[in-house]
Design a protein around this motif. Structure first.
Motif: not given
Length: 137
Positions: A13, A15, A31, A118
């Protein structure tokens, strides 16, 4: 090499770079709630019931009081559901909401666990926050 990058993004994941400190806060909160929704969704065979997670926006840079993500089942087909984003008005119990995604359980899980998801949610929060500022006009 492309497969390695895909697996790294999926499991690590990676960022995305935040635009500012407020986005960093929202990123961390989103998240957490996307992870919680993913865990709940994985435990279901299909999308059997509605589930949601929320957090409070305490910064003075935001007009909204809280943000919530909801997975709402399609009552006609349990394999499909809606991912909805809600922002709560700070003074009344009105909310601004938008349908972020409609799809099968697997596509919802993929979206919840991706950086692009996201980033899209952060953009949605900013857009809905602006709508709430002009709610009374």
């Amino acid at each position: 090499m492309r497969l390695f990058e895909y697996l790294k993004n999926m499991f690590c994941r990676e960022k995305p770079e935040p635009i500012n400190s407020e986005d960093e806060f929202v990123y961390k909160q989103l998240r957490q709630i996307t992870s919680a929704l993913s865990k709940k969704l994985v435990s279901m065979q299909n999308i059997e019931h509605n589930i949601s997670e929320s957090f409070v926006l305490s910064s003075s840079d935001w007009f909204a009081r809280a943000v919530a993500l909801e997975i709402q089942k399609n009552i006609h087909n349990e394999c499909y559901g809606y991912l909805l984003l809600h922002l709560l008005h700070p003074h009344c119990m009105c909310d601004a909401s938008t349908n972020v995604l409609y799809g099968e359980k697997d596509s919802l899980l993929k979206f919840l666990n991706s950086n692009e998801g996201i980033e899209k949610l952060i953009h949605g929060v900013r857009t809905l926050d602006e709508k709430l500022k002009n709610w009374d006009e």
